[in-house]
Design a protein around this motif. Sequence first.
Motif, short mmCIF file in Angstrom:
data_model
loop_
_atom_site.label_atom_id
_atom_site.label_comp_id
_atom_site.label_asym_id
_atom_site.label_seq_id
_atom_site.Cartn_x
_atom_site.Cartn_y
_atom_site.Cartn_z
N ALA A 1 37.95 29.23 28.94
CA ALA A 1 37.15 29.02 27.73
C ALA A 1 35.91 29.89 27.73
O ALA A 1 35.48 30.38 26.69
CB ALA A 1 36.77 27.55 27.59
N THR A 2 35.33 30.11 28.90
CA THR A 2 34.11 30.90 28.96
C THR A 2 34.35 32.35 28.55
O THR A 2 33.44 33.00 28.09
CB THR A 2 33.50 30.87 30.37
N SER A 3 35.60 32.82 28.66
CA SER A 3 35.86 34.20 28.28
C SER A 3 35.75 34.42 26.78
O SER A 3 35.48 35.51 26.33
CB SER A 3 37.24 34.67 28.78
N TRP A 4 35.94 33.38 25.98
CA TRP A 4 35.73 33.55 24.55
C TRP A 4 34.47 32.87 24.05
O TRP A 4 34.04 33.08 22.93
CB TRP A 4 36.96 33.16 23.73
N LEU A 5 33.84 32.07 24.87
CA LEU A 5 32.53 31.51 24.50
C LEU A 5 31.40 32.39 25.00
O LEU A 5 30.27 32.25 24.59
CB LEU A 5 32.36 30.11 25.11
N GLY A 6 31.70 33.29 25.90
CA GLY A 6 30.69 34.15 26.50
C GLY A 6 30.87 34.18 27.99
O GLY A 6 31.41 33.26 28.57
N THR A 7 30.42 35.22 28.61
CA THR A 7 30.59 35.40 30.04
C THR A 7 29.87 34.28 30.80
O THR A 7 28.74 33.95 30.46
CB THR A 7 30.02 36.76 30.48
N PRO A 8 30.54 33.69 31.81
CA PRO A 8 29.89 32.63 32.58
C PRO A 8 28.69 33.13 33.35
O PRO A 8 28.55 34.26 33.63
CB PRO A 8 30.99 32.14 33.52
N LEU B 1 39.50 32.54 35.20
CA LEU B 1 38.54 32.29 34.13
C LEU B 1 38.73 33.22 32.93
O LEU B 1 38.13 33.01 31.89
CB LEU B 1 37.11 32.46 34.66
N GLY B 2 39.54 34.27 33.11
CA GLY B 2 39.74 35.23 32.03
C GLY B 2 38.56 36.16 31.85
O GLY B 2 38.27 36.61 30.74
N VAL B 3 37.83 36.44 32.94
CA VAL B 3 36.69 37.35 32.89
C VAL B 3 36.88 38.42 33.96
O VAL B 3 37.76 38.33 34.82
CB VAL B 3 35.35 36.60 33.11
N SER B 4 36.03 39.43 33.91
CA SER B 4 36.10 40.51 34.90
C SER B 4 35.69 40.00 36.29
O SER B 4 35.02 38.97 36.41
CB SER B 4 35.18 41.66 34.49
N LYS B 5 36.08 40.77 37.29
CA LYS B 5 35.69 40.45 38.66
C LYS B 5 34.16 40.46 38.77
O LYS B 5 33.58 39.61 39.45
CB LYS B 5 36.29 41.49 39.61
N GLN B 6 33.51 41.37 38.06
CA GLN B 6 32.05 41.46 38.10
C GLN B 6 31.40 40.21 37.48
O GLN B 6 30.43 39.67 38.03
CB GLN B 6 31.56 42.72 37.38
N ALA B 7 31.93 39.77 36.34
CA ALA B 7 31.38 38.56 35.70
C ALA B 7 31.60 37.34 36.59
O ALA B 7 30.70 36.50 36.75
CB ALA B 7 32.02 38.34 34.33
N ALA B 8 32.79 37.26 37.19
CA ALA B 8 33.06 36.15 38.11
C ALA B 8 32.12 36.23 39.31
O ALA B 8 31.61 35.21 39.77
CB ALA B 8 34.51 36.18 38.57
N GLY B 9 31.86 37.44 39.79
CA GLY B 9 30.97 37.62 40.92
C GLY B 9 29.56 37.13 40.63
O GLY B 9 28.91 36.52 41.48
N LYS B 10 29.08 37.35 39.40
CA LYS B 10 27.74 36.87 39.02
C LYS B 10 27.70 35.34 39.03
O LYS B 10 26.73 34.74 39.51
CB LYS B 10 27.36 37.39 37.64
N THR B 11 28.75 34.73 38.52
CA THR B 11 28.80 33.26 38.51
C THR B 11 28.90 32.74 39.94
O THR B 11 28.24 31.76 40.30
CB THR B 11 29.97 32.75 37.66
N VAL B 12 29.73 33.38 40.75
CA VAL B 12 29.84 32.98 42.16
C VAL B 12 28.48 33.10 42.84
O VAL B 12 28.08 32.21 43.60
CB VAL B 12 30.92 33.82 42.88
N ASP B 13 27.75 34.18 42.57
CA ASP B 13 26.42 34.35 43.17
C ASP B 13 25.51 33.18 42.79
O ASP B 13 24.74 32.68 43.63
CB ASP B 13 25.78 35.66 42.73
N ARG B 14 25.59 32.72 41.54
CA ARG B 14 24.77 31.57 41.11
C ARG B 14 25.20 30.30 41.85
O ARG B 14 24.35 29.48 42.24
CB ARG B 14 24.89 31.38 39.60
#
Length: 177
Positions: A170-177, A82-95
């Motif tokens: 795309a979410t990495s430049w539109l904003g963190t997922p 996704l082009g985001v940090s592991k932490q940002a991906a983790g938040k999306t995974v949690d959702r």
Amino acid sequence: MVDHVAGENVNQVVDKGKEVPPHDTPGYELPLLLFGGFRTLIDRLHARLAEEGHPDMRPAHGFAMQAIGVHGGTASDIGRRLGVSKQAAGKTVDRLLAAGYAERADDPADARRKLVRLTPRGYDALARSAAIFDDLRAEWIAVLGGDRVRDVEAALRNVVPAETAFRLDATSWLGTP
């Protein structure tokens, strides 16, 4: 760009001193129209998904579920795709986990790692999305004609580099997922 509440032009990109060739539009309109088309399709997709039992789906979820893929992945894998940090991906995974679209499982190749996999609900949302996109494309064909829609798709394939045409970040430049 027009402020839909106040009805005034708020585009700060327009150069008032630049002449626009007759029968042509300013360059800034192309990305705005492309984004408007994208946004229209995505908004209509999510309205239909809500009607079909997925009211909690968000655009970032679709990108994340594509990044998870059929084989699953770790939070690091998903973040990289996704082009985001592991932490940002983790938040999306949690959702996704909370909504029942994904689950965590032991990695059979490495017991220390946890894989994120799609659940049947996640696969259902993706299958419905694909069918809805087909319906939306058919609606565009009904309005514009099949040749015009295929021409637009072909033209975009000619100007969009193949390696970036189907990127998930795309979410990495539109904003963190």
